[in-house]
Structure formats: structure tokens, C-alpha cells
Design a protein around this motif. Structure first.
Motif, short mmCIF file in Angstrom:
data_model
loop_
_atom_site.label_atom_id
_atom_site.label_comp_id
_atom_site.label_asym_id
_atom_site.label_seq_id
_atom_site.Cartn_x
_atom_site.Cartn_y
_atom_site.Cartn_z
N ASN A 239 61.82 4.61 -17.10
CA ASN A 239 62.89 5.19 -17.92
C ASN A 239 62.29 6.31 -18.76
O ASN A 239 62.34 6.28 -19.99
CB ASN A 239 63.53 4.10 -18.80
N TRP A 240 61.73 7.30 -18.06
CA TRP A 240 61.05 8.39 -18.75
C TRP A 240 62.07 9.43 -19.24
O TRP A 240 63.08 9.69 -18.58
CB TRP A 240 60.04 9.07 -17.82
N ARG A 241 61.77 9.99 -20.38
CA ARG A 241 62.67 11.01 -20.94
C ARG A 241 62.69 12.27 -20.09
O ARG A 241 63.71 12.96 -20.01
CB ARG A 241 62.25 11.35 -22.37
N ALA A 242 61.56 12.60 -19.50
CA ALA A 242 61.46 13.81 -18.68
C ALA A 242 61.42 13.43 -17.21
O ALA A 242 60.90 12.37 -16.83
CB ALA A 242 60.20 14.60 -19.05
N ALA A 243 61.95 14.29 -16.39
CA ALA A 243 61.95 14.05 -14.94
C ALA A 243 60.52 14.12 -14.41
O ALA A 243 59.71 14.92 -14.89
CB ALA A 243 62.83 15.07 -14.24
N PRO A 244 60.18 13.29 -13.44
CA PRO A 244 58.83 13.32 -12.88
C PRO A 244 58.60 14.56 -12.04
O PRO A 244 59.53 15.11 -11.44
CB PRO A 244 58.78 12.05 -12.02
N GLU A 245 57.36 15.02 -12.00
CA GLU A 245 56.98 16.16 -11.18
C GLU A 245 55.68 15.82 -10.47
O GLU A 245 54.82 15.12 -11.01
CB GLU A 245 56.78 17.42 -12.03
N VAL A 246 55.55 16.32 -9.25
CA VAL A 246 54.32 16.16 -8.49
C VAL A 246 53.65 17.51 -8.41
O VAL A 246 54.22 18.47 -7.89
CB VAL A 246 54.60 15.60 -7.07
N SER A 247 52.45 17.61 -8.95
CA SER A 247 51.72 18.87 -8.96
C SER A 247 50.26 18.60 -8.64
O SER A 247 49.62 17.78 -9.30
CB SER A 247 51.85 19.54 -10.33
N GLY A 248 49.78 19.30 -7.62
CA GLY A 248 48.37 19.13 -7.24
C GLY A 248 48.04 17.72 -6.82
O GLY A 248 46.92 17.26 -7.04
N GLY A 249 49.03 17.02 -6.25
CA GLY A 249 48.80 15.65 -5.81
C GLY A 249 48.76 14.65 -6.95
O GLY A 249 48.32 13.51 -6.75
N GLU A 250 49.24 15.06 -8.15
CA GLU A 250 49.24 14.16 -9.30
C GLU A 250 50.66 14.04 -9.87
O GLU A 250 51.50 14.92 -9.67
CB GLU A 250 48.29 14.67 -10.39
N LEU A 251 50.89 12.94 -10.59
CA LEU A 251 52.21 12.67 -11.15
C LEU A 251 52.23 13.07 -12.62
O LEU A 251 51.41 12.63 -13.41
CB LEU A 251 52.54 11.17 -11.00
N TRP A 252 53.24 13.91 -12.98
CA TRP A 252 53.38 14.39 -14.35
C TRP A 252 54.80 14.14 -14.83
O TRP A 252 55.74 14.09 -14.06
CB TRP A 252 53.10 15.90 -14.42
N ALA A 253 54.96 14.00 -16.13
CA ALA A 253 56.29 13.90 -16.76
C ALA A 253 56.15 14.30 -18.21
O ALA A 253 55.28 13.78 -18.93
CB ALA A 253 56.86 12.49 -16.65
N GLY A 254 56.99 15.24 -18.65
CA GLY A 254 56.94 15.69 -20.04
C GLY A 254 55.61 16.27 -20.43
O GLY A 254 55.18 16.13 -21.58
N GLY A 255 54.92 16.89 -19.45
CA GLY A 255 53.62 17.49 -19.74
C GLY A 255 52.47 16.50 -19.74
O GLY A 255 51.33 16.89 -19.98
N GLU A 256 52.74 15.22 -19.48
CA GLU A 256 51.69 14.19 -19.49
C GLU A 256 51.34 13.77 -18.07
O GLU A 256 52.21 13.66 -17.21
CB GLU A 256 52.15 12.96 -20.27
N LEU A 257 50.04 13.52 -17.85
CA LEU A 257 49.59 13.00 -16.57
C LEU A 257 49.90 11.50 -16.51
O LEU A 257 49.51 10.75 -17.40
CB LEU A 257 48.08 13.23 -16.40
N ARG A 258 50.60 11.06 -15.46
CA ARG A 258 51.03 9.66 -15.36
C ARG A 258 50.42 8.96 -14.15
O ARG A 258 51.02 8.02 -13.62
CB ARG A 258 52.56 9.61 -15.25
N ASP A 259 49.26 9.39 -13.72
CA ASP A 259 48.66 8.81 -12.53
C ASP A 259 48.29 7.34 -12.69
O ASP A 259 48.14 6.62 -11.70
CB ASP A 259 47.41 9.60 -12.12
N ASP A 260 48.11 6.87 -13.94
CA ASP A 260 47.79 5.46 -14.13
C ASP A 260 48.93 4.57 -13.65
O ASP A 260 48.71 3.47 -13.14
CB ASP A 260 47.47 5.18 -15.61
N HIS A 261 50.17 5.04 -13.78
CA HIS A 261 51.32 4.28 -13.29
C HIS A 261 51.28 4.20 -11.76
O HIS A 261 51.58 3.16 -11.18
CB HIS A 261 52.62 4.95 -13.74
N ALA A 262 50.91 5.30 -11.12
CA ALA A 262 50.84 5.31 -9.66
C ALA A 262 49.73 4.38 -9.17
O ALA A 262 49.90 3.66 -8.18
CB ALA A 262 50.61 6.73 -9.16
N ARG A 263 48.59 4.38 -9.86
CA ARG A 263 47.48 3.53 -9.44
C ARG A 263 47.85 2.05 -9.55
O ARG A 263 47.53 1.25 -8.67
CB ARG A 263 46.24 3.83 -10.29
N LYS A 264 48.56 1.68 -10.62
CA LYS A 264 48.97 0.29 -10.76
C LYS A 264 49.94 -0.11 -9.65
O LYS A 264 49.82 -1.19 -9.06
CB LYS A 264 49.63 0.07 -12.12
#
Length: 699
Positions: free
Chosen positions: A101-126
């Protein structure tokens, strides 16, 4: 809302009137609205969840009306606090769902997951870690890892993207996306797998939404099915696959093979085993498994040029999400494309190369001591193709000392000198005419790959029917990935070698020690009667596999299928024999004809039977044109093009005409006879249920 996408995806049929279709559409809409309201009420009872999770759960609960099972708020096995938002099991497979339930829409850039300017790869790893746990949980049920998929669902958003293997979907996009999934599981399998996952991933506390989901699927109709134990589920999967068209059967994976698909190999590996043990199927699932775990591409190579498009079709059916990450090629077509990309000119011309050899034989070979051993120039062409050029030999002294594997005739030094003179004459004429042969293409590609410029685009290479490749071909493919973990997988069986010559893995510098050589021993294809008939052909032909192990022709195989039929038909004339073949084919239903093949030893016989079947009104699909999709036509092709394929019904007209008619005592004659038996064995073992063997005997 999920209503309209579902309605658009529903096939209303073309036969009814417009008013009846409109009436049915309104009925379906009312039903879906009722299901939606019920799902919303059920989700509200899930008090421990966030509003976002309840909203997504309501979307997914609608799927339970269509045969899906939803498990919510599950405990991750082996932990006290970590949880899994949802597990969804349905016709499309198993889905591990993480709700965001993220405030910002997710984006995939350079093979990584971002939302609201933050790197969210820890969520993907889990999420990937939980998915791996789910894969392990269902492996005992025979479910391939390609059927377990991670999903990240975003509440209140419209998203349709992916991050590597992870599907990224919005709350309103998840339902339609799941309903479009390729059907993998029947209702009984869905229920058994869901019950198993309920035990492996226990609830934190009694969940109203989970209870509601169970109530929806446990109707009186499904209750009569009962729960499956592991063995029952395996048997059901096998029976379902055998009832389906043969193309679907080719994608069946037994639980005992799942471990090989998921295994983490520390270097080059090999999977071998007798005919019918599922080596190709394991190789395909392995390719899909690897494709989900890397951003680079996977190369799947075989020798025959008709197999890649068939194997590509099978992979698309098994795992459409990763099919475009796997490149399917015959070895020579890949090598030619590779050289073209590197700017290396290839002047491949088989007919002109054959003419060059004929001239060399006429001037150098025909009157030499080679004619004392075998006057047929074809044997000596094979010697050059498979022993000299196929092994990359460039000097006489090297050829004089090399073991000629799978070649019976003993050559003393004068004979080898004569062969070398023939080779040099051939190379001189070929070069003078400015043409390359097929061996040249592989040698040029190996030299180019050895330069190491640009690196390899592939993280893994799967080689099917490896026993049919030359040593240079294997070295070429090995050079693309080296000894990297999970890099090179060689799949094949020396007993099914259909070309002369051979090699050992040690010759190619490939080491599979340390448990990286696995032998499959359970035959899932051939029924006992068919396999017994095939093994009788090669019972006396011991063979040496590419690992150097000498193996008897009649091997011990564990069987899963019995009650097959071998029909021997002997007629006094070719005309009566052919009429018997037509009668056998006419007795098959259209669906049975679609699962049948007529296999021949030569191009001439293929042409003959193509005319015969076509004139008789029997639809024919040449194996050269077959792409793996079901087609209501009898398949027709050569023994060699049938490699890697299988059919419920196989017809081999005049099958014994290829066996021992030379009545010669020479070693080269015995070598030809042994190779003919091996090719016939391959053709016979393409049959799963029925094998028709035709013969013409005038006396």
C-alpha cells in the motif's frame, strides 16, 4: 472492479444469437456482482489485516468461485514472526502474493524496484525467499518450480509490469491477469496442493477470510473427490497427462525429476538415462527455471534442425512468462548466426562440399589401400567428418594416435596415412572452390569464441541429444559459459547415438565429477511391450557413453506404464503391406491420428509414404514442418528427425529392411549394421502406446 475484464475474457461462443449472448452476459454480470459483494463481506471479517490487504483479498476471493484457493496471513516455515500475505492456488499454478500500500506507484529502473524515490529491493528479496520456500513445499507433489510465481500486488493502483521473475500488478489488474494464466492444474490438484500448503504455511490465527474461501470451494461436488495423498496426486497427474494430446504429455514432470530442475550445480553437469526417462523434459524445465533467476539469456541447443521450434512451443506452454528469454537453436544455425554477428563470412554449401570430396576420393582414395577395408567412399567421408574435422584434428601425428571411438575398423599406420592424404586432397579442393562444410562452421565459431571479445550473452547453455554432437561442437558450447555454476547442462544417452564416431567429455575438458552426473532410470514414455521389442533390437550392442562407461545394450529400466501393444504385420508384397498400413491409420480417430506418426529410414521412403497417405485422404504433417502445436494430421518423417519427440502411435513400415542385408564379415559392415539398429531403436522408442511394425517377405 474485476467484473468487466472477466466478461471480456469469457468465450461466449459464436453459435448463439445476439440476444442470447446479451442475456448470458447479464447473467454473468449479476453473478459476479454477487460474488464481489460476498467477497467484500468475507474480507471485512479479516480483522487482523490492513485495509489494503482486505481490499486485495476481496479481489482474489472472487477467483475462488472459479476453482481457486486463497490462503491468507500465513506463517513462513521455520520462523516465528515473518509472514506471507497470501498464497493463491488455482488452475494457473501457485502464486505467492505480497500486498503493498505504497503512496507512490512502483517503478522498475536498472533492474531494481523503486517507489517515491526510495530503493525497495529488500521487499523483492523477501518475496523471492518466500517463493523459494513455496517451491520446496510443492516439489514433493511433482509441481515444477516454473509453476510457482511471485506476485507483488499494489492496493488502489493500476500496475502491470514485472521485476525479473516477480509480477507487479495493481489491485484491479490481478484478477484478470490470473484468469488469463495457462491452465496447469485440475480441480483435484488445486485442492490437494492448497491443503498441503496450509500445513506447511500455518495460519497465525483463525482467519475469517480463509474460512470463507474454504467454504466456497468445499461444495458437495468437490467434497466427493476427497483429499489426495502424495502418491495419489502423482498418479492423477500422470493419468491426466497421458489422456491429453501428446504435446501436453511432453511437458509432464515427475516429482522425482523436480530436484534435478531446481538443483544448484557447482559446474558443468550431465543428465543421462535410457530412452523414455524424460531427459528432454527435465532439460526444458531446467531452462525455464534458470531463465527466471537471471537477467541474461539461456541457450537451448540440439543437433537436429527441426527440434528447436518444437521445444520452443513446449516451453511456451509450460512457462510463457520466460519463454522469450530462452533461445532455441540447432547447433549449426546458432554457429552461423554467431559468426554473422561477429562479421565472419560463411560460405556454407553442402552440395559443393560433397562434390569436392567425390573428386578427392576419385583422385586419391579410390585406388588406395582404403578400398581394401571398405570400397564405399561414404565410410571415409564419415572418418573425415567425425574423427578428423569433428574432433578438430589439424596434424597427422595427432590423427595417428587418436582413439577412433565408435569406429570398429582397425586402421594401421599406412591406412591412416591414406586417410590423411584423402583429407588433405579434400581440403585443398574445397578451399579452391571457396566453400565451407558444416564442420568448418563449428571450427570457425570455436576460434571466434576463443577470442573472448564481447563476452557471452548467455548465463547458461542446455545441450539436448549431446551424444549426436561432435567434439568441436561440445567445445564450442562449453566455451560460452566455461565451468561457471549452473552454466553448462549436457542431456543425452549414448545408446541413442545415430551418427558415427564419438568422444568423451574428458576430451572436451569437461569435468562432471562431484555428483554432477545424474542418471534417470524410470521410463515414463514406453509401455513395457514396446520397450521390450525395442531393446531386443540392440540387446547385443554394448555401447560406450560420452563419460567413457561401457554399458550393455539391454539395460535395466524401471517402468511406469504397461498394457502397450506391438503389432507385427508381415505381407508378401509391398502393395499389400502399404494397404495394411493405410487400414491401420484409417482405424484411428482424428484425435488418435493427431497423436500418430509414420517414421521412415530414408528420404525416398518418406516421399513414397507421403504420396500414399495423401492419395488415401489421410492428412499428413511432415516433421520438417511440425512446430509442437497439436495438429489433426499424421506426422511423417525420418528416424533421425523423430529424435527428441514421442507419439502415442508409431508406425514403422518395412522396418526390418534396414537390418543386416549386406551379409558381409567386414568390420565396417558390422559398424553400419550396428548404427542401423541404433537408429531403428530410436524410432521404436518414440512410441508410447502402440507400435506398428511392417515387413515384406516374399518367401
Amino acid at each position: 472492479m474485476i467484473i468487466m475484464p472477466v466478461l471480456r475474457g469469457r468465450d461466449m461462443g459464436a453459435g448463439g444469437s445476439a440476444s442470447r449472448r446479451a442475456q448470458e452476459a447479464r447473467r454473468q454480470e449479476r453473478l459476479l456482482r454477487e460474488q464481489w459483494q460476498a467477497a467484500r463481506l468475507a474480507a471485512r471479517r479479516w480483522e487482523a489485516a490492513s485495509e489494503a490487504e482486505r481490499s486485495v483479498a476481496a479481489q482474489l476471493l472472487v477467483l475462488t468461485e472459479r476453482g481457486w484457493r486463497l490462503l491468507v496471513d500465513r506463517r513462513w516455515p521455520g520462523t516465528r514472526a515473518a509472514n506471507v500475505d497470501m498464497l493463491l492456488v488455482g488452475p494457473g499454478g501457485v502464486f505467492v502474493v505480497d500486498v503493498k500500500n505504497w503512496r507512490a506507484a512502483p517503478e522498475v529502473s536498472g533492474g531494481e524496484l523503486w517507489a517515491g524515490g526510495e530503493l525497495r529491493d529488500d521487499h523483492a528479496r523477501k518475496l523471492m525467499a518466500v517463493t523459494k520456500a513455496a517451491e520446496g513445499a510443492v516439489a514433493s507433489l511433482g509441481l515444477s518450480p516454473v509453476a510457482v510465481q511471485p506476485l507483488m500486488v499494489f492496493a488502489g493502483r493500476r500496475v502491470n509490469s514485472e521485476l525479473g521473475r516477480i509480477g507487479l500488478l495493481g489491485e484491479q489488474d490481478v484478477g484478470p491477469a490470473l484468469l488469463r494464466q495457462h491452465r496447469r492444474l485440475r480441480a483435484e490438484q488445486v485442492r490437494a496442493i492448497a491443503d498441503h500448503l496450509e500445513r506447511v504455511f500455518p495460519e497465525y490465527e483463525s482467519s475469517g477470510v480463509a474460512t470463507a474461501a474454504r467454504e466456497r470451494v468445499e461444495s458437495p461436488e468437490t467434497e466427493s473427490v476427497g483429499l489426495f495423498d502424495l502418491e495419489g496426486l502423482r498418479d492423477a497427474a500422470l493419468e491426466e497427462a497421458m489422456r491429453a494430446p501428446i504435446e501436453q504429455w511432453m511437458t509432464f514432470l515427475d516429482p522425482d525429476q523436480v530436484a534435478l530442475v531446481r538443483r544448484n550445480w557447482s559446474g558443468p553437469a550431465r543428465i543421462s538415462g535410457p530412452a523414455g526417462t524424460g531427459k528432454t523434459v527435465v532439460g526444458l524445465h531446467r531452462a525455464a527455471h534458470l531463465a527466471r533467476r537471471t537477467e541474461r539469456r539461456i541457450l537451448y541447443v540440439t543437433f537436429a534442425n527441426n527440434l528447436p521450434r518444437v521445444q520452443k512451443t513446449f516451453l511456451e506452454a509450460m512457462s510463457p512468462a520466460v519463454a522469450d528469454k530462452v533461445d532455441f537453436y540447432s547447433l549449426h544455425s546458432w554457429a552461423q548466426e554467431f559468426l554473422h554477428e561477429r562479421g565472419v563470412q560463411v560460405r556454407l554449401h553442402g552440395d559443393k562440399a560433397e562434390t569436392a570430396f567425390s573428386l578427392a576420393w576419385k583422385h586419391v582414395g579410390r585406388d588406395s589401400c582404403l578400398s581394401e577395408i571398405d570400397p564405399r567412399h561414404g565410410y571415409w567421408r564419415e572418418e573425415i567428418d567425425y574423427v578428423i574435422k569433428g574432433r578438430g584434428i589439424t596434424s597427422f601425428e595427432e590423427y595417428a594416435a587418436v582413439p577412433r571411438r565408435r569406429r570398429r575398423a582397425s586402421l594401421r599406420r599406412p591406412h591412416r596415412e591414406a586417410v590423411w592424404a584423402l583429407y588433405e586432397a579434400y581440403e585443398s579442393i574445397r578451399a579452391e572452390r571457396g566453400v565451407h562444410d558444416f564442420n568448418d562452421v563449428l571450427s570457425m565459431a570455436l576460434a571466434e569464441a576463443a577470442r573472448g571479445t564481447g563476452g557471452s550473452r548467455y548465463s547458461s547453455v542446455v545441450v539436448d541429444e549431446v551424444q549426436d554432437l561432435t567434439l568441436v561442437g561440445v567445445r564450442l558450447l562449453h566455451s560460452l559459459v566455461g565451468d561457471a555454476p549452473n552454466g553448462l547442462l549436457l542431456v543425452g544417452d549414448g545408446q541413442q547415438a545415430v551418427y558415427p564416431g564419438g568422444f568423451r567429455l574428458s576430451d572436451a575438458g569437461i569435468d562432471i565429477r562431484g555428483g554432477r552426473g545424474q542418471v534417470l532410470r524410470v521410463n515414463y514414455r514406453n509401455r513395457k511391450e514396446i520397450l521390450d521389442a525395442a531393446l531386443a533390437i540392440v540387446a547385443e550392442d554394448a555401447f560406450e557413453d560420452i563419460d567413457g562407461v561401457r554399458t550393455p545394450g539391454r539395460r535395466d529400466v524401471d517402468l511406469t506404464c504397461h498394457d502397450g501393444r506391438v503389432q507385427h504385420v508381415v505381407k508378401p508384397s509391398e502393395a499389400e503391406h502399404d494397404e495394411a498400413l493405410l487400414e491401420a491409420l484409417r482405424e484411428l480417430s482424428p484425435q488418435e491420428q493427431a497423436d500418430a506418426a509414420v517414421l521412415c529410414p530414408s528420404k525416398r521412403s518418406i516421399s513414397h509414404y507421403h504420396r500414399l497417405l495423401t492419395r488415401a485422404g489421410i492428412r499428413v504433417c511432415l516433421l520438417e514442418q511440425y512446430d509442437g502445436h497439436p495438429v489433426e494430421a499424421v506426422k511423417l518423417g525420418s528416424y533421425l528427425r523423430a529424435k527428441g519427440l514421442e507419439f502415442k502411435h508409431v508406425h514403422l513400415p518395412c522396418h526390418d529392411a534396414v537390418l543386416s542385408k549386406e551379409h558381409e564379415a567386414s568390420e565396417t559392415a558390422r559398424e553400419r549394421e550396428e548404427l542401423a539398429r541404433s537408429q531403428l531403436f530410436v524410432a521404436m522408442t518414440r512410441a508410447r502406446d502402440v507400435l506398428w511394425l511392417g515387413s515384406v517377405r516374399t518367401t
